[in-house]
Scaffold this active site. Structure first.
Site, PDB file in Angstrom:
ATOM      1  N   SER A 159       0.850  -1.188   0.000  1.00 14.81           N
ATOM      2  CA  SER A 159       0.000   0.000   0.000  1.00 14.81           C
ATOM      3  C   SER A 159       0.883   1.234   0.000  1.00 14.81           C
ATOM      4  O   SER A 159       2.037   1.180   0.451  1.00 14.81           O
ATOM      5  CB  SER A 159      -0.876   0.020   1.254  1.00 14.81           C
ATOM      6  OG  SER A 159      -1.474   1.287   1.452  1.00 14.81           O
ATOM      7  N   TYR A 185       0.647  -0.202  10.867  1.00 13.04           N
ATOM      8  CA  TYR A 185       0.144  -0.499   9.517  1.00 13.04           C
ATOM      9  C   TYR A 185       1.215  -0.174   8.473  1.00 13.04           C
ATOM     10  O   TYR A 185       1.498  -0.982   7.578  1.00 13.04           O
ATOM     11  CB  TYR A 185      -1.125   0.306   9.244  1.00 13.04           C
ATOM     12  CG  TYR A 185      -1.681   0.086   7.851  1.00 13.04           C
ATOM     13  CD1 TYR A 185      -2.240  -1.140   7.495  1.00 13.04           C
ATOM     14  CD2 TYR A 185      -1.653   1.104   6.899  1.00 13.04           C
ATOM     15  CE1 TYR A 185      -2.758  -1.343   6.223  1.00 13.04           C
ATOM     16  CE2 TYR A 185      -2.169   0.909   5.624  1.00 13.04           C
ATOM     17  CZ  TYR A 185      -2.721  -0.323   5.289  1.00 13.04           C
ATOM     18  OH  TYR A 185      -3.222  -0.521   4.021  1.00 13.04           O
TER      19      TYR A 185
END
Length: 324
Positions: A159, A185
């Site tokens: 991502s 994350y």
């Protein structure tokens, strides 16, 4: 020689869909595993592979949910697995290896984003465990079948969230530092990209190539841990609560979000290539620094071969899994 981290002229773009990318591709007789293939972009990834004739196995944590999500895609094989349970990963791999001689495509698609602090069965932080370590273990366990495929590809879902953090090699599991869900994350998404770098360096000598993917910003179940204020600030929903679709600015439909995964897994233009970070159905361009403010492109922290090798060694130590 490593593949250059630079666009190659794919013929597709930010608005391309998985159905468009798979057009003309024949996967008859090919075997595919897609983790997280029963929600969000995973469903569209599975749909594309099945439309091209592949046999698709989807590891699932919630069988009823998976059966409902995939009810309109016939022929998908569902198998129990939980990325936070190492024993279940081994059992899944054993079943796949027993059922097929070779594995042509492995898509490490499942993931979690910014939950409160929790840990897997080994005590590892859940995002690092589910997004990276679980997939690392799965890939190692399935390695014999990947090698036998003679041209397998492994796709790791990263991502542009990798911009948030690199790998803290001294405390990857937040045992001494304060837990921040978004830093965790970011670390896990950087890990996904570095995993592809390291795996490709090992796998290319055996005909196995690896890619990491930024699918785009898609409103899926991943946003369930975001506060309303965070959702409002991200501008991903309109005033009626509907997803804003603007592919040029990273806001995509699930069908568009699955496209880069499918392109990396099947495009003939990527033959002989690997170890690169891709977005918008293209090899992303390298950004000059980790503190770049650009939305598009990949930061050095996510493509550094030294960090990739170091992460690979750490992952072996933490999971006990390795490629022989």
């Amino acid at each position: 020689m490593p593949t250059l981290q630079a666009p190659i002229g794919s013929g597709f773009g930010p608005a391309s869909t998985a159905a468009e990318v798979i057009t003309g591709i024949d996967l008859t007789g090919k075997n595919v595993v897609v983790t997280g293939g029963y929600s969000g972009i995973g469903v569209e990834t599975v749909r594309a592979f099945r439309s091209a004739g592949a046999t698709v196995v989807v590891p699932v944590r919630d069988m009823a949910k998976a059966q409902e999500a995939l009810r309109d895609i016939p022929g998908v094989v569902l198998e129990d697995m939980d990325l936070l349970d190492p024993a279940s990963i081994d059992r899944l791999a054993e079943r796949v290896l027993a059922a097929t001689d070779s594995l042509d495509i492995l898509v490490n698609n499942a993931g979690v984003m910014a939950p409160p602090l929790s840990r897997d069965a080994r005590g590892y932080e859940s995002q690092f465990a589910a997004n990276h370590l679980g997939h690392f273990q799965l890939t190692c366990r399935l390695w014999p079948a990947l090698r036998r495929a003679s041209g397998a590809r492994v796709i790791a879902l990263s991502s542009y969230g990798h911009r948030r953090a690199g790998i803290d090699f001294h405390d990857p599991n937040f045992e001494t530092r304060e837990y921040d869900p978004w830093i965790a994350y970011g670390q896990s998404k950087t890990a996904n990209a570095l995993f592809a770098v390291a795996l490709d360096s090992i796998g290319q000598h055996h005909g196995v190539r690896a890619f990491s993917v930024h699918p785009g910003g898609i409103v899926t179940g991943l946003v369930r841990h975001m506060s309303q204020a965070q959702i409002d600030a991200s501008e991903i929903l309109d005033k009626e609560g509907r997803p804003i679709i603007d592919p040029q600015n990273n806001k995509k439909t699930p069908q568009q979000g699955a496209a880069t995964t499918v392109w990396c897994a099947t495009s003939p233009k990527l033959d002989g290539m690997g170890g690169v970070y891709c977005a918008d159905c293209e090899i992303a361009r390298a950004l000059p620094s980790d503190d770049s403010t650009e939305m598009h492109g990949v930061r050095p922290r996510a493509t550094d071969p030294v960090a990739a090798g170091r992460l690979w060694q750490l992952s072996e130590q933490l999971t006990g899994a390795r490629i022989d």
